[in-house]
Write an enzyme that holds these catalytic residues in place. Structure first.
Site, PDB file in Angstrom:
ATOM      1  CE  LYS A 192      24.693 -85.503  18.656  1.00 56.08           C
ATOM      2  NZ  LYS A 192      23.737 -85.276  19.767  1.00 56.08           N
ATOM      3  CB  SER A 246      32.875 -79.796  25.457  1.00 54.20           C
ATOM      4  OG  SER A 246      32.803 -81.051  24.816  1.00 54.20           O
ATOM      5  CD  GLU A 267      32.226 -70.502  16.710  1.00 60.70           C
ATOM      6  OE1 GLU A 267      32.551 -69.982  17.795  1.00 60.70           O
ATOM      7  OE2 GLU A 267      32.535 -70.021  15.612  1.00 60.70           O
TER       8      GLU A 267
END
Ligand code: NAD
Length: 502
Positions: A192, A246, A267
């Site tokens: 995605k 985020s 990450e």
């Protein structure tokens, strides 16, 4: 500027973005679409399909079939490796076109398209790198614990179906950091892209089909976090979620993985410190930190050294150097080769960054330069001036939270222990810099800092090096062998060589 964007849009001849399921491009079942707007001009760039839970289910089933029934996981190493290298070459051949699509998507300037995070060539190198692991990352043969005559061996096997969720800021590099090791390990993928960088990623996927990736091995669902991302990360048939983005969404992924115990690589964000001692090349340190916070991505970079901790004896020189860079950064049309930085990605991020700038002033930091939106014909875009705050206390909001904009906070310190304590006084732990000409101090401080990467007198991320976060900056590592292994399970096989142990 609107004219140039329009010309490049016509040249790119963007088609409406479709979903890729089992090798076929198709509309979303509910025919819902998302219109993407250019961050520098506000113009509509194009529409793409929004996948709902049923579309996501189709894509995951296709990936599941391609994994369970093969042949991808058991394709000969040489064949898989050749395909990945062929793809790396296709990326290089199409680099100019991809860079233009990136500039249309996220307004990252062409001038940044050859720099690490924006570079198609680096993405290609990541595919070459992982193509090389396929026939090398084996297991071990271990001695028997209780004596006796048996063999114990370990094998690396692909983890299964991977849901790869990308952010918008470095679509080529992060696409490669996830797909290259996943495909090399023999996994199948549902990808995605971010809703703010979809078209450049769709072109990357078209090239993967051109390279000969078999049906169902890579599937693409487009759309925002709700409904598309959420359907992907909660699906019981996904074995692993690999996410860059985020901290808030990272937390949601950890929660959502609990039900079926999915493997998770995260990450996330950072508030990376740069510690500057007076024996350093202080001017260089100031220019490097401010360059990381402004050039290319306008501070929308996870690892930018946004929190400078500067010895009092070097303080004024450092702030002066940062101010110099702030005045030299150019903004505007991403297709203009003289433009060095970008707008913020959307209105929400613009409001957020301006809110942090207000908060910094309210809490008593000294605004040295910037602090607002540039004048002139940039008002249709989400531009913010390069901003430097001095006399910042490490407890202030602007020193603690990830701003994700062109804002450098400069905190003074008196001695090494205080600098290390402040560097580690953060919920994040992604990157750090140490600036000094004393090599023993450089290593001593680097060892004491709790971050995944520490740069001494500069900072560089490279495809073969592990990269990732301590603390709330993430889980696991991308880059190099550790990335390849993160897409595998380790299996132990025991074989008695006599009847004694049976
Ligand atoms: P984001 O978290 O808003 O979005 C990232 C992706 O998650 C997008 O594809 C988005 O659609 C998707 N998403 C949103 N909600 C979701 C949900 N509930 N379920 C599943 N998917 C969902 O982040 P962003 O604005 O695209 O990127 C900025 C963030 O990424 C920053 O915090 C930055 O530090 C981080 N980042 C980290 C690294 C790294 O390597 N550590 C690299 C680049 C960016």
């Amino acid at each position: 500027m609107a004219l140039t964007v329009r010309q490049h849009l016509d040249a790119a001849a963007l088609k409406d973005g479709l979903l890729l399921v089992d090798g076929q491009w198709r509309q979303a079942r509910a025919s819902r679409t998302w219109t993407h707007h250019h961050p520098a001009t506000g113009e509509a760039i194009g529409d793409f399909a929004v996948a709902d839970a049923d579309d996501v289910d189709d894509a995951i089933r296709a990936a599941r079939r391609a994994f369970d029934e093969g042949p991808w996981p058991s394709t000969r190493a040489g064949e898989r490796s050749r395909l990945l290298r062929r793809y790396a070459d296709l990326l290089r051949e199409n680099a100019d076109d991809l860079r233009a699509r990136q500039a249309l998507d996220n307004s990252v300037p062409l001038s940044f398209g050859t720099v690490y995070a924006g570079s198609v060539d680096v993405a290609a190198d990541v595919f070459d790198h992982h193509a090389g692991w396929i026939d090398k990352a084996g297991g071990e043969t271990l001695p028997p614990y209780q004596g006796g005559d048996h063999l114990a061996m370990t094998f690396r096997e692909p983890v299964g179906v991977v849901a790869a969720v990308l952010p918008w800021n470095a679509p080529f590099l992060l696409f490669a950091q996830k797909l290259a090791p996943a495909l090399a390990a023999g996994c199948t993928v549902v990808l995605k892209p971010s809703e703010y960088a979809t078209f450049s990623v769709l072109r990357m996927v078209e090239l993967l089909l051109e390279a000969g990736i078999p049906d169902g091995v890579v599937n693409v669902v487009t759309g925002p976090g709700d409904p598309t991302g959420e359907a992907l990360i909660t699906h019981p048939q996904v074995d692993k979620v690999s996410f860059t983005g985020s901290r808030e969404v990272g937390r949601r992924i950890v929660e959502a993985s609990a039900g079926t115990m999915k493997r998770v690589s995260l990450e996330l964000g950072g508030k990376s410190p740069a510690i500057v001692f007076p024996d350093a090349d202080v001017g260089l340190a100031g220019m490097t930190a401010m360059g990381m916070v402004t050039l290319g991505l306008s501070g929308q970079a996870c690892v930018a050294h946004t929190r400078a901790l500067v010895h009092r004896d070097a303080y004024d020189e450092f702030v002066g150097a940062a101010e110099l860079i702030a005045g030299a950064v150019t903004y505007g049309d991403p297709f203009d080769p003289g433009v060095l930085s970008s707008p913020l990605i959307n209105q929400r991020q613009l409001d957020r960054v301006l809110g942090f700038i207000d908060k910094g002033q309210e809490e008593g930091a000294r605004l040295v330069t910037g602090g607002g939106r540039p004048d002139g014909d940039l008002s249709a875009g989400h531009f913010v001036q390069p901003t430097v705050f001095a006399d910042v206390d490490n407890a202030m909001t602007i020193a603690r939270q990830e701003i994700f904009g062109p804002v450098l906070t400069v905190v003074p310190f008196t001695d090494e222990d205080e600098a290390v304590r402040m560097a580690n006084d953060s919920e994040y732990g992604l990157g750090a810099g140490v600036y000094t000409s004393d090599v023993r101090r450089a290593f001593r401080v680097a060892k004491r800092i709790r971050t995944g990467t520490v740069g001494i007198n500069g900072f560089q991320v490279e495809p073969h090096l592990p990269f990732g976060g301590y603390k709330q900056s993430g889980l696991g590592r991308e880059g190099g062998r550790s990335a390849f292994e993160a897409y595998t399970e380790l299996k132990t096989v025991l074989l008695p060589l006599t009847d004694e142990l049976m």
